[in-house]
Scaffold this motif. Structure first.
Motif, PDB file in Angstrom:
ATOM      1  N   ASP A 241       0.819  -1.216   0.000  1.00 28.85           N
ATOM      2  CA  ASP A 241       0.000   0.000   0.000  1.00 28.85           C
ATOM      3  C   ASP A 241       0.850   1.263   0.000  1.00 28.85           C
ATOM      4  OD1 ASP A 241      -2.190  -1.673   0.138  1.00 28.85           O
ATOM      5  OD2 ASP A 241      -2.418  -1.480   2.309  1.00 28.85           O
ATOM      6  N   TYR A 253      -3.940  -2.646  -3.439  1.00 27.36           N
ATOM      7  CA  TYR A 253      -4.582  -3.935  -3.231  1.00 27.36           C
ATOM      8  C   TYR A 253      -4.367  -4.850  -4.434  1.00 27.36           C
ATOM      9  CZ  TYR A 253      -7.228  -1.816   0.630  1.00 27.36           C
ATOM     10  OH  TYR A 253      -7.582  -1.200   1.785  1.00 27.36           O
ATOM     11  N   THR A 255      -5.546  -6.701  -7.424  1.00 26.85           N
ATOM     12  CA  THR A 255      -6.643  -6.393  -8.343  1.00 26.85           C
ATOM     13  C   THR A 255      -6.994  -7.606  -9.197  1.00 26.85           C
ATOM     14  OG1 THR A 255      -5.143  -5.661 -10.091  1.00 26.85           O
ATOM     15  CG2 THR A 255      -5.839  -4.002  -8.454  1.00 26.85           C
ATOM     16  N   LYS A 256      -8.098  -7.476  -9.930  1.00 28.13           N
ATOM     17  CA  LYS A 256      -8.469  -8.532 -10.868  1.00 28.13           C
ATOM     18  C   LYS A 256      -7.357  -8.762 -11.878  1.00 28.13           C
ATOM     19  CE  LYS A 256     -13.510  -8.018 -10.958  1.00 28.13           C
ATOM     20  NZ  LYS A 256     -14.661  -7.723 -11.852  1.00 28.13           N
ATOM     21  N   GLY A 279     -10.153  -7.469   5.818  1.00 34.59           N
ATOM     22  CA  GLY A 279     -10.292  -6.625   4.639  1.00 34.59           C
ATOM     23  C   GLY A 279      -9.837  -7.324   3.372  1.00 34.59           C
ATOM     24  N   LEU A 280      -8.694  -8.031   3.453  1.00 33.48           N
ATOM     25  CA  LEU A 280      -8.205  -8.773   2.291  1.00 33.48           C
ATOM     26  C   LEU A 280      -9.135  -9.926   1.956  1.00 33.48           C
ATOM     27  CD1 LEU A 280      -4.704  -9.748   1.211  1.00 33.48           C
ATOM     28  CD2 LEU A 280      -6.284 -11.611   1.688  1.00 33.48           C
ATOM     29  N   ASN A 282     -12.346 -10.299   2.528  1.00 36.97           N
ATOM     30  CA  ASN A 282     -13.594  -9.819   1.932  1.00 36.97           C
ATOM     31  C   ASN A 282     -13.392  -9.367   0.495  1.00 36.97           C
ATOM     32  OD1 ASN A 282     -15.196 -10.268   4.228  1.00 36.97           O
ATOM     33  ND2 ASN A 282     -14.604  -8.318   5.126  1.00 36.97           N
ATOM     34  N   HIS A 283     -12.273  -8.748   0.220  1.00 34.23           N
ATOM     35  CA  HIS A 283     -11.979  -8.259  -1.125  1.00 34.23           C
ATOM     36  C   HIS A 283     -11.694  -9.399  -2.098  1.00 34.23           C
ATOM     37  CE1 HIS A 283     -10.276  -5.898  -4.368  1.00 34.23           C
ATOM     38  NE2 HIS A 283      -9.087  -6.465  -4.219  1.00 34.23           N
ATOM     39  N   ILE A 284     -10.983 -10.409  -1.637  1.00 34.78           N
ATOM     40  CA  ILE A 284     -10.534 -11.488  -2.525  1.00 34.78           C
ATOM     41  C   ILE A 284     -11.564 -12.597  -2.679  1.00 34.78           C
ATOM     42  CG2 ILE A 284      -8.803 -13.289  -2.878  1.00 34.78           C
ATOM     43  CD1 ILE A 284      -7.750 -10.475  -3.375  1.00 34.78           C
ATOM     44  N   GLY A 299     -16.245 -11.790  -3.712  1.00 38.75           N
ATOM     45  CA  GLY A 299     -15.042 -11.044  -4.045  1.00 38.75           C
ATOM     46  C   GLY A 299     -14.560 -11.261  -5.466  1.00 38.75           C
ATOM     47  N   ILE A 300     -13.313 -10.861  -5.720  1.00 36.99           N
ATOM     48  CA  ILE A 300     -12.820 -10.877  -7.093  1.00 36.99           C
ATOM     49  C   ILE A 300     -12.623 -12.293  -7.624  1.00 36.99           C
ATOM     50  CG2 ILE A 300     -11.715  -8.621  -6.799  1.00 36.99           C
ATOM     51  CD1 ILE A 300      -9.034 -10.001  -6.719  1.00 36.99           C
TER      52      ILE A 300
END
Length: 314
Positions: A241, A253, A255-256, A279-280, A282-284, A299-300
């Motif tokens: 970051d 972060y 990304t796709k 946080g990671l 939930n995003h992934i 997520g992604i």
């Protein structure tokens, strides 16, 4: 997960060691963390798989066992490495990938009952290491257990129970394993990476994407880089970051686009492992369910076409 009436948050920690005596390495090279980088000046050494007769098991899944702190060392500004000893004629009894449960007692309450602080950690040492196991622990300012560990001195003991099995890894179970880790979530990944790379009959490809706040937060980067340099089936990608001026890795972060370029495509012969802070997760992939089961894939990874069978959340 829940055990003995306690609910444990998912915290995991992992590595491998061999070579000069522990004290000498720590004194000469600036800490136990160095012990994880070199067995010789040029190479990372991975212990060979040991085949032998049945041994006594040091761990007990149903009983708390005392393990003595042998030594500890600073790895980063907020992370320490702890080595605990046991009878070298015994086997630790840890499968890949599994974690341990640790506890320490608080002062008795008004009714005279003792309550405990209990946390799971994943050893980073080789399960076949003789007479010791190592925990990599991030020390949080308000963390009851991590502060307890930080205050331990050589000779102090910690109560341990386990192992608690997570993902049962078997050689060549998939052709390609992708890994996404954040912070101390690197530990179960290291456990699996070491198991694959020390086995000459395991042809699994590994792609690891490791996210951190800053370059200084990347745990055991020298070890990971040396493993990548000496094993063509391991590919590393770092993203932070807050990059430094000379940083050459990813920024921000995962990304796709990073996932598409660096991870195996969705198929039955691939598996994606995810471990990190909420946080990671939930995003992934979405976090695990409240009962600590795998829960729904979001997520992604879901957006990229992976299914729940292709993803494992630590």
């Amino acid at each position: 997960f829940e055990k003995d009436g306690y609910v444990f948050p998912e915290t995991i920690k992992i590595c491998k060691s061999r070579g000069a005596p522990f004290g000498a390495i720590a004194a000469i090279c600036g800490g136990l963390s160095y012990f994880y980088y070199f067995d010789s000046p040029l190479l990372v050494h991975l212990d060979k798989i040991n085949e032998g007769s049945q041994q006594r098991i040091a761990l007990n899944p149903d009983k708390w066992v005392d393990f003595k702190l042998q030594d500890k060392a600073k790895v980063s500004h907020n992370t320490q490495l702890f080595r605990f000893s046991f009878d070298p004629s015994a086997k630790l009894g840890l499968d890949v990938a599994s974690c341990l449960i640790t506890r320490y007692p608080l002062a008795p309450d008004a009714e005279g009952k003792t309550k405990y602080v209990i946390r799971p950690y994943t050893p980073i040492s080789d399960p076949d290491a003789k007479g010791h196991f190592d925990l990599l622990i991030k020390v949080y300012p308000g963390g009851k257990m991590s502060q307890h560990f930080a205050n331990l001195k050589p000779g102090d003991v910690v109560e341990v129970k386990g192992p608690i099995e997570k993902l049962r890894y078997t050689p060549n179970m998939k052709k390609h394993i992708g890994m996404i880790a954040g912070g101390s979530g690197i530990t179960p990944m290291l456990q699996i990476i070491d198991a694959i790379l020390k086995n000459s009959d395991d042809n699994t490809k590994i792609s690891l994407q490791y996210a951190n706040v800053s370059p200084d937060d990347i745990l055991l980067k020298k070890k990971l880089d040396l493993l990548e340099d000496s094993h063509p089936n391991l590919k590393m990608y770092y993203t932070v970051d807050k990059p430094s001026e000379n940083w050459r890795g990813g920024k921000g972060y995962i990304t796709k686009d990073m996932a598409v370029k660096g991870l195996p495509a969705p198929c039955k012969d691939s598996l994606i492992l995810v471990c990190g802070p909420p946080g990671l997760m939930n995003h992934i992939s979405g976090d695990k369910a409240k009962d600590r089961s795998q829960g729904e894939l979001t997520g992604i990874l879901k957006e990229l076409g992976y299914t729940e069978e292709m993803v494992y959340k630590f």
